[in-house]
Design a protein around this motif. Structure first.
Motif, PDB file in Angstrom:
ATOM      1  N   UNK A 181       0.973  -1.024   0.049  1.00  0.00           N
ATOM      2  CA  UNK A 181      -0.179   0.090  -0.028  1.00  0.00           C
ATOM      3  C   UNK A 181       0.852   1.335  -0.116  1.00  0.00           C
ATOM      4  N   UNK A 182       1.861   1.243   0.717  1.00  0.00           N
ATOM      5  CA  UNK A 182       2.810   2.385   0.764  1.00  0.00           C
ATOM      6  C   UNK A 182       3.470   2.534  -0.597  1.00  0.00           C
ATOM      7  N   UNK A 183       3.714   1.174  -1.156  1.00  0.00           N
ATOM      8  CA  UNK A 183       4.261   1.640  -2.397  1.00  0.00           C
ATOM      9  C   UNK A 183       3.586   2.018  -3.531  1.00  0.00           C
ATOM     10  N   UNK A 184       2.124   1.913  -3.356  1.00  0.00           N
ATOM     11  CA  UNK A 184       1.086   2.774  -4.239  1.00  0.00           C
ATOM     12  C   UNK A 184       1.180   4.363  -4.033  1.00  0.00           C
ATOM     13  N   UNK A 185       1.487   4.435  -2.818  1.00  0.00           N
ATOM     14  CA  UNK A 185       1.554   5.711  -2.444  1.00  0.00           C
ATOM     15  C   UNK A 185       3.062   6.614  -2.960  1.00  0.00           C
ATOM     16  N   UNK A 186       3.905   5.862  -3.002  1.00  0.00           N
ATOM     17  CA  UNK A 186       5.375   6.220  -3.493  1.00  0.00           C
ATOM     18  C   UNK A 186       4.859   6.463  -5.151  1.00  0.00           C
ATOM     19  N   UNK A 187       4.110   5.459  -5.596  1.00  0.00           N
ATOM     20  CA  UNK A 187       4.004   5.794  -7.124  1.00  0.00           C
ATOM     21  C   UNK A 187       3.310   7.195  -7.121  1.00  0.00           C
ATOM     22  N   UNK A 188       2.329   7.472  -6.409  1.00  0.00           N
ATOM     23  CA  UNK A 188       1.599   8.591  -6.607  1.00  0.00           C
ATOM     24  C   UNK A 188       2.470   9.812  -6.493  1.00  0.00           C
ATOM     25  N   UNK A 189       3.347   9.775  -5.480  1.00  0.00           N
ATOM     26  CA  UNK A 189       4.330  11.072  -5.274  1.00  0.00           C
ATOM     27  C   UNK A 189       5.219  11.003  -6.482  1.00  0.00           C
ATOM     28  N   UNK A 190       5.557   9.896  -6.860  1.00  0.00           N
ATOM     29  CA  UNK A 190       6.801   9.896  -7.928  1.00  0.00           C
ATOM     30  C   UNK A 190       6.133  10.418  -9.375  1.00  0.00           C
ATOM     31  N   UNK A 191       5.094   9.772  -9.814  1.00  0.00           N
ATOM     32  CA  UNK A 191       4.348  10.075 -11.011  1.00  0.00           C
ATOM     33  C   UNK A 191       4.221  11.617 -11.032  1.00  0.00           C
ATOM     34  N   UNK A 192       3.494  12.299  -9.752  1.00  0.00           N
ATOM     35  CA  UNK A 192       3.287  13.643  -9.703  1.00  0.00           C
ATOM     36  C   UNK A 192       4.581  14.575  -9.890  1.00  0.00           C
ATOM     37  N   UNK A 193       5.590  13.909  -9.494  1.00  0.00           N
ATOM     38  CA  UNK A 193       6.767  14.839  -9.812  1.00  0.00           C
ATOM     39  C   UNK A 193       7.252  14.804 -11.275  1.00  0.00           C
ATOM     40  N   UNK A 194       6.996  13.434 -11.938  1.00  0.00           N
ATOM     41  CA  UNK A 194       7.183  13.432 -13.272  1.00  0.00           C
ATOM     42  C   UNK A 194       6.093  14.069 -14.122  1.00  0.00           C
ATOM     43  N   UNK A 195       4.955  14.436 -14.041  1.00  0.00           N
ATOM     44  CA  UNK A 195       3.973  15.247 -14.413  1.00  0.00           C
ATOM     45  C   UNK A 195       4.365  16.678 -14.338  1.00  0.00           C
ATOM     46  N   UNK A 196       4.802  17.009 -12.968  1.00  0.00           N
ATOM     47  CA  UNK A 196       5.198  18.505 -12.833  1.00  0.00           C
ATOM     48  C   UNK A 196       6.463  18.745 -13.907  1.00  0.00           C
ATOM     49  N   UNK A 197       7.562  17.810 -13.741  1.00  0.00           N
ATOM     50  CA  UNK A 197       8.795  18.125 -14.474  1.00  0.00           C
ATOM     51  C   UNK A 197       8.650  18.102 -15.973  1.00  0.00           C
ATOM     52  N   UNK A 198       7.613  17.264 -16.427  1.00  0.00           N
ATOM     53  CA  UNK A 198       7.566  17.119 -17.647  1.00  0.00           C
ATOM     54  C   UNK A 198       6.509  18.156 -18.109  1.00  0.00           C
ATOM     55  N   UNK A 199       5.858  18.941 -17.698  1.00  0.00           N
ATOM     56  CA  UNK A 199       4.840  19.978 -17.836  1.00  0.00           C
ATOM     57  C   UNK A 199       3.663  19.491 -18.137  1.00  0.00           C
ATOM     58  N   UNK A 200       3.219  18.485 -17.679  1.00  0.00           N
ATOM     59  CA  UNK A 200       2.199  17.991 -18.114  1.00  0.00           C
ATOM     60  C   UNK A 200       1.055  18.528 -16.891  1.00  0.00           C
ATOM     61  N   UNK A 201       0.624  19.725 -17.238  1.00  0.00           N
ATOM     62  CA  UNK A 201      -0.218  20.327 -16.225  1.00  0.00           C
ATOM     63  C   UNK A 201      -1.658  19.951 -16.265  1.00  0.00           C
ATOM     64  N   UNK A 202      -2.159  19.119 -17.036  1.00  0.00           N
ATOM     65  CA  UNK A 202      -3.404  18.765 -17.074  1.00  0.00           C
ATOM     66  C   UNK A 202      -3.474  17.280 -16.515  1.00  0.00           C
ATOM     67  N   UNK A 203      -2.612  16.840 -16.133  1.00  0.00           N
ATOM     68  CA  UNK A 203      -2.604  15.422 -15.487  1.00  0.00           C
ATOM     69  C   UNK A 203      -2.188  15.593 -14.004  1.00  0.00           C
ATOM     70  N   UNK A 204      -3.054  14.704 -13.237  1.00  0.00           N
ATOM     71  CA  UNK A 204      -2.838  14.811 -11.812  1.00  0.00           C
ATOM     72  C   UNK A 204      -2.960  13.349 -11.404  1.00  0.00           C
ATOM     73  N   UNK A 205      -2.340  12.937 -10.363  1.00  0.00           N
ATOM     74  CA  UNK A 205      -2.502  11.545  -9.647  1.00  0.00           C
ATOM     75  C   UNK A 205      -2.686  12.114  -8.188  1.00  0.00           C
ATOM     76  N   UNK A 206      -3.842  11.235  -7.349  1.00  0.00           N
ATOM     77  CA  UNK A 206      -4.021  11.666  -5.979  1.00  0.00           C
ATOM     78  C   UNK A 206      -4.281  10.328  -5.249  1.00  0.00           C
ATOM     79  N   UNK A 207      -3.751  10.069  -4.013  1.00  0.00           N
ATOM     80  CA  UNK A 207      -3.933   8.954  -3.234  1.00  0.00           C
ATOM     81  C   UNK A 207      -5.198   9.360  -2.460  1.00  0.00           C
ATOM     82  N   UNK A 208      -6.079   8.325  -1.699  1.00  0.00           N
ATOM     83  CA  UNK A 208      -7.103   8.645  -0.980  1.00  0.00           C
ATOM     84  C   UNK A 208      -7.258   7.513  -0.170  1.00  0.00           C
ATOM     85  N   UNK A 209      -7.282   7.980   1.266  1.00  0.00           N
ATOM     86  CA  UNK A 209      -7.472   7.006   2.520  1.00  0.00           C
ATOM     87  C   UNK A 209      -8.611   7.340   3.190  1.00  0.00           C
ATOM     88  N   UNK A 210      -9.370   6.524   3.929  1.00  0.00           N
ATOM     89  CA  UNK A 210     -10.334   6.994   4.934  1.00  0.00           C
ATOM     90  C   UNK A 210      -9.739   7.433   6.190  1.00  0.00           C
TER      91      UNK A 210
END
Length: 317
Positions: free
Chosen positions: A180-209
């Motif tokens: 599960x934490x690995x999935x959250x690492x993917x969220x953080x990592x992909x988000x930085x990729x989107x930002x660095x690559x200027x994919x400003x219309x992409x977003x990845x978000x994790x949610x938990x209760x």
């Protein structure tokens, strides 16, 4: 419940939508104008299922019955089988979604395998199942969708059911937490990729209760202790939080590891959560910390000499 917040042409692929939280998310996205594709391993003859609709937390609830529920409520839904442990099955699900609907605007990855025990009491096969369904299934689904996101001009949202990262989460369920934490690492990592690559219309978000939610998993507890219902919330809090995330600007949600209650309070202005209590008048116990640790460091923007393995491999060929 949030309503009429999404144009009808938007397509949401919900993986792990046969029952519980996934079913509720599918139903509520459909109510809000999304065309939904509900995918999971379990399918059935929806029109032979009696009584209908089935208990949403029972094995009688499948993507087939969820699609029928949505159709009978006036929404648009397609039910597809998928085994998230099998990359070929995942690719087939994505290809069929694109064939039928042309594109995907939203991915909600809700598939999950669970086993809460110490390492000593977690058999290797159980550990392997959790890794294959949880982080590997998520990775496979995103990998299969990326070419289609590219074709769609890099405009999409990804919602991942995974937790904020903090040490107490590991206690008593190390094998589960690893995935599960690995999935959250993917969220953080992909988000930085989107930002660095200027994919400003992409977003990845994790949610938990923030509070335990009524589901097939919690149902095993309430069957032996009915009073446990006072500490449960309805899954509608999850779908309301996801709808709010989908309507928030990408810069607000990209890379966010959010709790349903906290996001609704901070970004959607919700102050009264009583309607979500399974037992009317109860005040369910919060299971998550009030404040999460900041994962950034002072040298956050210093990447040093960044290595790209694809480029290194290309120079060797």
């Amino acid at each position: 419940m949030v309503t009429n917040m999404a144009p009808s042409h938007k397509v949401a692929l919900i993986v792990g939508a046969s029952r519980g939280i996934g079913r509720q998310v599918a139903i509520d996205l459909a109510k809000n104008g999304y065309t939904v594709v509900v995918a999971a391993k379990s399918t059935s003859d929806a029109y032979a299922t009696k009584p209908f609709p089935p208990d949403p937390n029972s094995p009688q609830s499948t993507v087939s019955t969820v699609a029928r529920e949505i159709h009978e409520a006036g929404g648009q839904a397609t039910a597809l089988p998928v085994d998230t442990r099998d990359f070929e099955s995942v690719k087939k699900m994505v290809e069929e979604t694109i064939r039928i609907h042309g594109h995907v605007d939203v991915l909600v990855y809700n598939s999950g395998a669970i086993w809460w025990a110490s390492v000593e009491n977690t058999p290797f096969k159980r550990f392997q199942l959790m890794q294959r369904v949880n982080p590997e299934g998520l990775y496979a689904t995103i990998q299969a969708l990326l070419p289609h996101f590219r074709n769609n001009g890099w405009r999409a949202r990804i919602i991942v059911v995974s937790p904020p990262i903090y040490s107490r989460f590991f206690r008593g369920k190390t094998a589960y937490a690893m995935g599960k934490v690995g999935m959250s690492v993917l969220t953080k990592g992909m988000a930085m990729d989107f930002e660095r690559e200027k994919k400003h219309d992409m977003a990845i978000t994790s949610i938990w209760p923030a509070v335990s939610i009524e589901s097939a998993a919690t149902g095993t507890i309430t069957r032996t202790d009915p009073t446990a219902e006072r500490d449960l919330r309805k899954p509608t809090i999850y779908s309301d939080a996801i709808l709010a995330m989908l309507n928030a600007p990408t810069k607000v949600v990209n890379g966010l590891l959010a709790l349903d209650e906290d996001f609704l309070r901070e970004y959607a202005g919700v102050t009264d959560f009583s309607k979500y209590s399974v037992m009317p008048g109860s005040s369910p116990r919060r299971i998550m910390p009030a404040k999460m640790p900041d994962l950034t460091v002072a040298e956050q923007d210093d990447e040093g000499r960044r290595t790209d393995s694809t480029k290194l491999r290309a120079t060797k060929l």
